[in-house]
Write an enzyme that holds these catalytic residues in place. Structure first.
Site, PDB file in Angstrom:
ATOM      1  N   ASN A   3       0.864  -1.176   0.000  1.00 47.96           N
ATOM      2  CA  ASN A   3       0.000   0.000   0.000  1.00 47.96           C
ATOM      3  C   ASN A   3       0.904   1.230   0.000  1.00 47.96           C
ATOM      4  OD1 ASN A   3      -2.429  -1.500   0.171  1.00 47.96           O
ATOM      5  ND2 ASN A   3      -2.137  -1.752   2.377  1.00 47.96           N
ATOM      6  N   VAL A  12       1.051   2.385   8.161  1.00 50.53           N
ATOM      7  CA  VAL A  12       2.368   2.460   8.801  1.00 50.53           C
ATOM      8  C   VAL A  12       3.351   2.973   7.751  1.00 50.53           C
ATOM      9  CG1 VAL A  12       4.236   1.176   9.904  1.00 50.53           C
ATOM     10  CG2 VAL A  12       1.853   0.571  10.409  1.00 50.53           C
ATOM     11  N   HIS A  66       6.693  -1.677   3.591  1.00 51.05           N
ATOM     12  CA  HIS A  66       6.557  -3.107   3.917  1.00 51.05           C
ATOM     13  C   HIS A  66       5.763  -3.805   2.831  1.00 51.05           C
ATOM     14  CE1 HIS A  66       3.275  -0.810   5.700  1.00 51.05           C
ATOM     15  NE2 HIS A  66       2.501  -1.864   5.480  1.00 51.05           N
TER      16      HIS A  66
HETATM   17  P1  5GP Z   1      -0.502  -0.884   5.846  1.00 53.11           P
HETATM   18  O1  5GP Z   1      -1.943  -0.596   6.157  1.00 53.11           O
HETATM   19  O2  5GP Z   1       0.379   0.292   6.222  1.00 53.11           O
HETATM   20  O3  5GP Z   1      -0.250  -1.395   4.459  1.00 53.11           O
HETATM   21  O4  5GP Z   1      -0.111  -2.110   6.775  1.00 53.11           O
HETATM   22  C1  5GP Z   1       0.305  -1.967   8.096  1.00 53.11           C
HETATM   23  C2  5GP Z   1       0.097  -3.306   8.738  1.00 53.11           C
HETATM   24  O5  5GP Z   1       0.838  -3.343   9.935  1.00 53.11           O
HETATM   25  C3  5GP Z   1      -1.365  -3.602   9.102  1.00 53.11           C
HETATM   26  O6  5GP Z   1      -1.805  -4.763   8.406  1.00 53.11           O
HETATM   27  C4  5GP Z   1      -1.335  -3.772  10.614  1.00 53.11           C
HETATM   28  O7  5GP Z   1      -2.184  -4.804  11.058  1.00 53.11           O
HETATM   29  C5  5GP Z   1       0.131  -4.084  10.884  1.00 53.11           C
HETATM   30  N1  5GP Z   1       0.593  -3.622  12.189  1.00 53.11           N
HETATM   31  C6  5GP Z   1       0.398  -2.390  12.730  1.00 53.11           C
HETATM   32  N2  5GP Z   1       0.959  -2.309  13.955  1.00 53.11           N
HETATM   33  C7  5GP Z   1       1.543  -3.531  14.169  1.00 53.11           C
HETATM   34  C8  5GP Z   1       2.285  -4.062  15.275  1.00 53.11           C
HETATM   35  O8  5GP Z   1       2.537  -3.419  16.302  1.00 53.11           O
HETATM   36  N3  5GP Z   1       2.713  -5.355  15.161  1.00 53.11           N
HETATM   37  C9  5GP Z   1       2.484  -6.094  14.027  1.00 53.11           C
HETATM   38  N4  5GP Z   1       2.951  -7.356  14.025  1.00 53.11           N
HETATM   39  N5  5GP Z   1       1.772  -5.626  12.990  1.00 53.11           N
HETATM   40  C10 5GP Z   1       1.312  -4.348  13.050  1.00 53.11           C
END
Ligand code: 5GP
Length: 116
Positions: free
Chosen positions: A87, A96, A100
């Site tokens: 994303n 985040v 990733h």
């Molecule tokens: P994005 O929405 O930025 O593509 O993905 C961020 C991902 O990070 C989400 O799927 C969310 O569940 C995961 N995430 C956020 N905080 C944490 C955390 O503290 N630990 C882990 N293992 N995953 C996290």
């Protein structure tokens, strides 16, 4: 200097999360809120906020991430059928701001939606 991302805090042990794999350039954890039976996050140690912030000097790192995603998927037993998602930007659902790759396995591949 901007604040450390949650992923950097995990890498540095400030936030507990099992690191399933790591090498010099990247590491892998389980997503805390899995959207598929297997949902891993592959994260470069370099805190690039988002893919569109990557520069020419990140070219090799980006290739390394893709190749590592393949190896991690194989090791996780989903090597034959997995989906990679990045994303990029809040408008695309990024929450985040530390680059990733989502590695998703055992997902319904017929589904059109990539909402994560
Ligand atoms: P994005 O929405 O930025 O593509 O993905 C961020 C991902 O990070 C989400 O799927 C969310 O569940 C995961 N995430 C956020 N905080 C944490 C955390 O503290 N630990 C882990 N293992 N995953 C996290």
């Amino acid at each position: 200097m901007s604040e450390k991302s949650v992923f950097t805090r995990i890498l540095e042990g400030e936030i507990p999360s099992e690191i399933l794999y790591q090498d010099e350039h990247c590491f892998v954890i389980r997503d805390i809120a899995p959207k598929a039976p297997t949902h891993l996050l592959l994260i470069p140690k370099k805190p690039i906020p988002k893919l569109s912030d990557a520069t020419e000097e990140d070219r090799e790192l980006l290739g390394h991430l893709l190749f590592t995603a393949k190896k991690v998927a194989q090791a996780a037993g989903i090597g034959d059928a997995f989906r990679l998602v990045i994303n990029n930007g809040a408008g695309a659902g990024q929450t985040v701001f530390h680059l990733h790759l989502h590695i998703l396995g055992n997902v319904q591949m017929s589904e059109g939606s990539l909402a994560l």
